[in-house]
Design an enzyme around this catalytic site. Structure first.
Site, PDB file in Angstrom:
ATOM      1  N   HIS A   1     104.819 -85.956  44.187  1.00  0.00           N
ATOM      2  CA  HIS A   1     106.586 -85.528  44.284  1.00  0.00           C
ATOM      3  C   HIS A   1     107.473 -87.527  44.468  1.00  0.00           C
ATOM      4  CE1 HIS A   1     105.894 -81.562  43.535  1.00  0.00           C
ATOM      5  NE2 HIS A   1     105.850 -81.531  44.355  1.00  0.00           N
TER       6      HIS A   1
ATOM      7  N   ASP B   1      99.095 -79.633  38.628  1.00  0.00           N
ATOM      8  CA  ASP B   1      99.327 -79.245  39.577  1.00  0.00           C
ATOM      9  C   ASP B   1     100.198 -77.838  39.714  1.00  0.00           C
ATOM     10  OD1 ASP B   1      99.815 -79.789  42.649  1.00  0.00           O
ATOM     11  OD2 ASP B   1     101.490 -79.430  42.251  1.00  0.00           O
TER      12      ASP B   1
ATOM     13  N   HIS C   1     103.004 -77.539  40.610  1.00  0.00           N
ATOM     14  CA  HIS C   1     104.755 -77.960  40.246  1.00  0.00           C
ATOM     15  C   HIS C   1     104.588 -79.943  39.480  1.00  0.00           C
ATOM     16  CE1 HIS C   1     103.599 -76.082  44.376  1.00  0.00           C
ATOM     17  NE2 HIS C   1     104.681 -75.857  44.466  1.00  0.00           N
TER      18      HIS C   1
ATOM     19  N   ASP D   1      97.011 -75.853  43.057  1.00  0.00           N
ATOM     20  CA  ASP D   1      97.604 -74.506  43.360  1.00  0.00           C
ATOM     21  C   ASP D   1      98.180 -73.811  41.995  1.00  0.00           C
ATOM     22  OD1 ASP D   1      99.284 -76.603  42.140  1.00  0.00           O
ATOM     23  OD2 ASP D   1     100.889 -76.719  44.253  1.00  0.00           O
TER      24      ASP D   1
END
Length: 439
Positions: free
Chosen positions: A112, A151, A153, A240
Site C-alpha cells: 500500500h 493479497d 486488498h 488474507d
C-alpha cells in the site's frame, strides 16, 4: 530423505521491535507461529530448502523508488529497512543463482506504500517489492517484471509506483473494492498513457474460494504472462484471502495457495497481508514453501478446513468468468488514452487525493507525465498535504529517452530555482542520480 526439485531460499524477519499497536493484527506473532510451524515440520531438513538472513536496505535503495517527504528517516524505521532488505536478499539469491526460488517471509509489509510516501497507510511505509525490483534493475540492468498480487486488498501502492512503467506488468487479484479497503482496483484502472494495459485489476466477489482463484490464474493470468514474457515473476503473497482471516471476506485455503504457487511458478514470493495468525498463516506459508520447492504439499491442512462448506455458488463463478473476459480484452486491446486526466501539449495530467488511514494524513497531487512513444516517460508531481507543504517530485525512468531526460532535468532545475517548493526531489534511474533539495 526428501529433496526439493527447486532450490528454495527462505528469508525470515519477524520485526520484533515494530508494531502499530501491541494488539494490532500487523504484529510480530504473524511470523513467529509460522517460524515454529516450519521448524516443527522439518522443512529445513529437506535438502535444497535453506533459511537465509535478511540484508538491511540502504537509504539509496529506498530513494530509487520512493519520494519520502520530508526524508527517508522520517518515514522508515530500522525494521522497515530490514524488511526491504529481506526482499533484496531474495532478489540477490535469484539473480546470483544461489536459489531457483526465494520466499521473503518478512514484515512490515509494503504493497500500500505509493511512489510518494509521507507516513503509514494500510500498515505499509515502504514498498518492499518495489525496492527489491529496482535494486535488481540497478545492479543487473533493465528486466521485464511481472508482479502478481494475491493479497485480499488491492495493491494500490504497487499500482501507483508502476502506473507509468511499460516494462512492469502489475496484476492484482483482490476482494472487490466496493466491499473492502482501499476501495480501488477496478478493471478500468489500466496504467498511464505510455503503459496502458500493463496494470490489470481483477476484483473478485466476497466468498471467492479455491475454484475461483485458480480459474483466474489458469484462464487469465497465465495466458497474459505467456504474452508479456517477463524475465522475473513475483508473487506479492498476501494471505488474507484465507477463509479464517478476521478482516476480510474470502474463502481461500492453504491448499489453494499452494496450488496457486505451483501453477504461477513465481521466481520470488514476498509476504504481504494475512492476519489469521494461528489458524492460517503457519499452514499457508508451509504450503507455499513446499509448492515453490516442488515438494509434495497434499497433506498440508489447516484446522477447521471443510471444503464442502467453502464452495462457491454458481453466480459467483459466473461473475468471475465475466470479469476475466473483461480484463483479458483490456490487456490485449487497451484504450488509446487513460480513463482520467487531461492532455496539454506533450504532458498528460491527472489529480489525485491520497489518505493515510493509519497516520491521518491527507495528501493532494498534480501528476504530469510526458506522452512519449519511445520510453515510459518522465513524470513530475506537485504534492502538498496536512503534514508537508508544497513539494516537487520528478521521476526519470530507467528506460528514459534523451528527450525525457532533458525534460526531467529542466523540471528539476526550474523547481530548484523557482523557490516555491519546500522540497524538490529527483529520481533519475537512468543515470543513477537520486537527489533532494530543501528550502
Amino acid at each position: 530423505m526428501l529433496e526439493a526439485k527447486n532450490k528454495l531460499g527462505v528469508i525470515f524477519f519477524p520485526a520484533f521491535d515494530w508494531a502499530i499497536e501491541p494488539t494490532h493484527p500487523e504484529r510480530e506473532e504473524r511470523l513467529l507461529y509460522t517460524q515454529d510451524q516450519l521448524s516443527e515440520e522439518g522443512i529445513f531438513d529437506i535438502e535444497g530448502i535453506t533459511e537465509y538472513k535478511p540484508e538491511v536496505a540502504t537509504r539509496r535503495d529506498v530513494e530509487r523508488v520512493h519520494f519520502c517527504l520530508p526524508s527517508v528517516e522520517t518515514v522508515a524505521t530500522k525494521s522497515h529497512m530490514i524488511s526491504a532488505g529481506g526482499a533484496i536478499r531474495a532478489g540477490r539469491l535469484i539473480m546470483e543463482k544461489e536459489a531457483d526460488r526465494a520466499f521473503a517471509l518478512v514484515r512490515p509489509p509494503g504493497h500500500h506504500a505509493m511512489k510518494i510516501v509521507e507516513g503509514n497507510r494500510g500498515f505499509c511505509n515502504i514498498n518492499i517489492e518495489a525496492v527489491m525490483i529496482e535494486w535488481i534493475r540497478e545492479n543487473y540492468g533493465q528486466k521485464r517484471v511481472a508482479i502478481v498480487d494475491t493479497d485480499c486488498h488491492h495493491g494500490d501502492g504497487t499500482q501507483d509506483i508502476y502506473w507509468h512503467d511499460r516494462n512492469t506488468l502489475f496484476i492484482s487479484l483482490h476482494q472487490d473494492g466496493r466491499t473492502l479497503y482501499p476501495g480501488s482496483g477496478f478493471p478500468d484502472e489500466l496504467g498511464g498513457p505510455n503503459a496502458l494495459g500493463k496494470t490489470l485489476n481483477v476484483p473478485l466477489p466476497p466468498r471467492t474460494a479455491d475454484e475461483g482463484f485458480l480459474y483466474v490464474i489458469d484462464e487469465l493470468v497465465l495466458p497474459i504472462l505467456d504474452d508479456f514474457k517477463p524475465d522475473i515473476i513475483i508473487n506479492s503473497a498476501g494471505q488474507d484471502n484465507h477463509f479464517t482471516d478476521p478482516i476480510t471476506n474470502m474463502n481461500f485455503s492453504a491448499q489453494g495457495y499452494a496450488h496457486l504457487n505451483e501453477r504461477l511458478k513465481p521466481d520470488i514470493a514476498v509476504l504481504e497481508g494475512g492476519y489469521a495468525i494461528q489458524g492460517a498463516l503457519p499452514y499457508v506459508n508451509l504450503g507455499i514453501c513446499l509448492a515453490m520447492a516442488g515438494v509434495d504439499y497434499s497433506k498440508v491442512s489447516e484446522p477447521e478446513y471443510h471444503p464442502e462448506k467453502l464452495r462457491q455458488d454458481v453466480r459467483s463463478m459466473d461473475s468471475i468468468k465475466r470479469i476475466c473476459d473483461d480484463v483479458r480484452d483490456r490487456y490485449f486491446n487497451p484504450p488509446s488514452t487513460p480513463r482520467d486526466g487531461d492532455v496539454t501539449g506533450q504532458w498528460f495530467t491527472r489529480m489525485k487525493d491520497v489518505f493515510y488511514d493509519t497516520d491521518g494524513i491527507r495528501e493532494s497531487q498534480i501528476e504530469s507525465a510526458v506522452i512519449c512513444p519511445d520510453c515510459s516517460g518522465t513524470v513530475k508531481t506537485e504534492v502538498w498535504s496536512t503534514s508537508n507543504p508544497l513539494s516537487l517530485c520528478v521521476d526519470i525512468p530507467l528506460d528514459a529517452c534523451d528527450k525525457c531526460v532533458g525534460l526531467g532535468r529542466r523540471a528539476i532545475e526550474e523547481g530548484h530555482t523557482k523557490g516555491s517548493y519546500r522540497i524538490v526531489q529527483a529520481i533519475n534511474r537512468r543515470d543513477k542520480e537520486y537527489t533532494q533539495f530543501g528550502f
